[in-house]
Motif scaffolding. Structure first.
Motif, mmCIF file in Angstrom:
data_model
loop_
_atom_site.group_PDB
_atom_site.id
_atom_site.type_symbol
_atom_site.label_atom_id
_atom_site.label_comp_id
_atom_site.label_asym_id
_atom_site.label_seq_id
_atom_site.Cartn_x
_atom_site.Cartn_y
_atom_site.Cartn_z
ATOM 1 N N SER A 94 23.754 26.046 84.496
ATOM 2 C CA SER A 94 22.982 27.293 84.405
ATOM 3 C C SER A 94 21.511 26.926 84.302
ATOM 4 C CB SER A 94 23.401 28.092 83.159
ATOM 5 O OG SER A 94 22.975 27.404 81.990
ATOM 6 N N MET A 99 17.008 23.738 81.679
ATOM 7 C CA MET A 99 15.821 23.683 80.799
ATOM 8 C C MET A 99 16.091 22.773 79.592
ATOM 9 S SD MET A 99 13.925 25.550 82.583
ATOM 10 C CE MET A 99 14.459 26.521 84.002
ATOM 11 N N ASP A 192 9.091 25.808 84.884
ATOM 12 C CA ASP A 192 10.251 26.652 85.184
ATOM 13 C C ASP A 192 9.826 27.568 86.335
ATOM 14 O OD1 ASP A 192 12.093 28.736 85.261
ATOM 15 O OD2 ASP A 192 12.215 28.962 83.088
ATOM 16 N N LEU A 226 26.162 31.325 88.146
ATOM 17 C CA LEU A 226 25.130 30.700 87.329
ATOM 18 C C LEU A 226 24.930 29.282 87.844
ATOM 19 C CD1 LEU A 226 26.133 31.603 83.655
ATOM 20 C CD2 LEU A 226 24.380 32.684 85.037
HETATM 21 C C1 LIG Z 1 17.086 33.508 84.031
HETATM 22 C C2 LIG Z 1 16.047 32.555 83.628
HETATM 23 C C3 LIG Z 1 16.387 31.373 82.947
HETATM 24 C C4 LIG Z 1 17.809 31.064 82.534
HETATM 25 O O1 LIG Z 1 18.661 30.879 83.610
HETATM 26 P P1 LIG Z 1 20.260 31.085 83.533
HETATM 27 O O2 LIG Z 1 20.723 30.686 84.866
HETATM 28 O O3 LIG Z 1 20.488 32.529 83.207
HETATM 29 O O4 LIG Z 1 20.752 30.211 82.435
HETATM 30 C C5 LIG Z 1 15.368 30.502 82.624
HETATM 31 N N1 LIG Z 1 14.082 30.769 82.945
HETATM 32 C C6 LIG Z 1 13.721 31.901 83.592
HETATM 33 C C7 LIG Z 1 12.289 32.126 83.923
HETATM 34 C C8 LIG Z 1 14.688 32.825 83.968
HETATM 35 O O5 LIG Z 1 14.326 33.935 84.602
#
Ligand SMILES: *Cc1c(COP(=O)(O)O)cnc(C)c1O
Length: 405
Positions: A94, A99, A192, A226
C-alpha cells in the motif's frame, strides 16, 4: 522467462515516456504472451541443489521466494522506475507501507526528520507518533515557506519528507530549492508523489533522492487495488531499502501488481484528461466560491499562491483540488446533494469523488493540528474523474445551489 527488450535498460531508457508506459518492464515466458503474465506463486523450484545454492549466495540471478522476488512484481517495478527516471524501484502492499519503508529503512535512533505540516493523515501519524517511538526526532514545518526548511535543519537531520501538492490543502513545495538545500547538507529527500504520478511530475528532475507512491491512486486509477512503490538509486534500493523490505515483508501481491500494470498502460491519458476536467470544473466554480466568501485551493488556477511554481513543476494541474465553504454543516449539505459525484475518500480514480477531510481522512488528528495544517471544517476535496466534464459541472452546480452557495 525470456528477456525481452522491455527488460533491457540500454533499449528502454531511450524510449519516450508513452512507450515506456506500455512496454517498459515487459518480460515474456516461453509462451510469448502479449499481456504481462500473472505469477501467483509464493515459491520456486530448482533443477538441482547447486542452482538453489548459487541463487541464495547471490552468484546466480533468479527467483527464490516471492518475499524476495516475483516476476509479475519485478515487471511492474521496472516499468515504474523507467517512468520515474529512477535507477530502481521496489513495490509495497500500500502507499502507507511504501512511506513507512522509505522512512524506517534509513532512520535510526538519534536521527532527525523534517516533514511538511500539510500531509496525508497517515503520513503525519508516521511523523508525529511512529518515528518518535523509535527515538527519531521530528519537526513539522510550513512546507510552502522555503526559509522554514533552512531553519529546521539540525546537525542530525537525515531526511526531508513532503508531498507536493499536499493532501488535502494543495500546498506546493519548491522542490528545486528544498532538494538543493538537502543535498548541500547531506540530507535525503523523500517525496510522496501520489497526487501527480510520474505522468504529471517527476521530482527526481528537481533533485529528489527518493520518490514514494501510493499506487492505489492514479497508477491503478480505477479504484481496484492498494499498492505502493519506492524509487531511488540502485545503491539506496539495494543497500538501504531491500534489507528492510526483505526481512519485514511489506510486499505487493502479484495479483495487485498485475492490476497496477494494466493501470500504467493508460496512466498518462487518464492523468491528463482528468487534469483537463479538474481545470474546467475549477474555472466554473471559482467566482461563485469567492462570492460566497469561500476559498479555492486549485494548483491550476492563477489564484493559487504558488500557481507559477506549480506550472514549472507539474505538466498539468492533476485531478484533485479542494475548496472551503462556510463550515462543516454547509460542506456536508453539498455532499448530501450530489447526484453523480460519489461521496468517497479515494483519489486518482476514474470516477469523480468528493469528501470532507476533517471528518474522514484527517479525522484522526486533533482539531488544533487540523487548523494549523489548514484542514478547515468547511473544506471539501474533490477528485475529478473521466466522466464528461459538463456532467460533473452540472452536478456541482446543483449541489452548491441546494446548499446555498
Ligand atoms: C492515499 C495516500 C497515501 C496512502 O496510500 P495508501 O495506498 O492508501 O496506503 C499516502 N500519501 C498520499 C499523499 C495519499 O494520497
Amino acid at each position: 522467462m525470456k528477456k525481452t527488450t522491455g527488460m533491457d535498460r540500454s533499449v528502454t531508457q531511450k524510449w519516450r515516456p508513452a512507450t515506456q508506459a506500455v512496454r517498459g518492464g515487459t518480460w515474456r515466458s516461453e509462451h510469448g504472451e502479449t499481456s504481462e503474465a500473472l505469477f501467483l506463486t509464493s515459491g520456486y523450484t530448482y533443477d538441482d541443489a547447486a542452482t538453489v545454492a548459487a541463487r541464495f549466495a547471490g552468484e546466480e540471478q533468479g527467483m527464490t521466494y516471492s518475499r524476495l522476488q516475483n516476476p509479475t512484481v519485478a515487471m511492474l517495478e521496472e516499468r515504474i522506475a523507467l517512468m520515474e527516471g529512477a535507477e530502481a524501484c521496489r513495490t509495497q502492499a500500500s502507499g502507507m507501507a511504501a512511506m513507512t519503508a522509505a522512512l524506517l529503512c534509513q532512520l535510526s535512533v538519534g536521527d532527525h526528520c523534517v516533514a511538511a505540516r500539510a500531509a496525508f493523515g497517515s503520513c503525519r501519524w508516521l511523523v508525529d507518533h511512529l518515528l518518535p517511538r523509535f527515538g527519531i526526532e521530528t519537526t513539522v514545518i510550513d512546507s510552502a515557506d522555503n526559509q522554514e526548511w533552512d531553519k529546521a535543519i539540525r546537525p542530525n537531520t537525515k531526511v526531508f519528507f513532503f508531498e507536493s501538492p499536499a493532501n488535502p490543502t494543495l500546498d506546493i513545495v519548491d522542490m528545486d530549492y528544498v532538494c538543493k538545500l538537502a543535498t548541500a547538507h547531506g540530507i535525503t529527500t523523500v517525496v510522496d508523489n501520489a497526487f501527480c504520478s510520474p505522468a504529471l511530475q517527476r521530482p527526481m528532475e528537481f533533485g529528489a533522492d527518493v520518490v514514494a507512491y501510493s499506487a492505489t491512486k492514479l497508477m491503478d486509477g480505477q479504484g481496484r487495488v492498494l499498492a505502493g512503490a519506492v524509487c531511488g538509486t540502485e545503491e539506496f534500493i539495494n543497500e538501504t531499502l531491500l534489507p528492510f523490505q526483505r526481512n519485514t515483508g511489506p510486499n505487493l501481491a502479484p495479483f495487485n501488481a498485475w492490476v497496477v500494470h494494466k493501470g500504467l498502460e493508460t496512466l498518462s491519458l487518464r492523468a491528463h484528461k482528468q487534469s483537463e476536467n479538474a481545470l474546467k470544473l475549477g474555472q466554473f466554480m471559482e467566482e461563485r466560491i469567492a462570492k460566497a466568501g469561500g476559498t479555492m485551493l486549485h494548483p491550476g488556477l492563477p489564484s493559487h499562491p504558488r500557481y507559477d511554481l506549480a506550472q514549472t513543476q507539474m505538466d498539468a494541474c492533476g485531478p484533485i483540488f479542494s475548496f472551503v465553504v462556510r463550515g462543516r454543516k454547509q460542506a456536508h449539505a453539498i455532499l448530501d446533494a450530489l447526484q453523480l459525484i460519489d461521496i468517497s475518500n479515494n483519489i486518482g480514480d476514474s470516477r469523480s469523488l468528493m469528501c470532507h477531510p476533517a471528518s474522514t481522512t484527517h479525522a484522526g488528528m486533533s482539531e488544533d493540528d487540523r487548523q494549523q495544517m489548514g484542514v478547515l471544517e468547511g473544506m471539501l476535496r474533490i477528485n475529478v474523474g473521466l466522466e464528461d466534464a459538463d456532467d460533473v459541472i452540472e452536478d456541482m452546480d446543483q449541489a452548491l445551489a441546494s446548499a446555498g452557495v
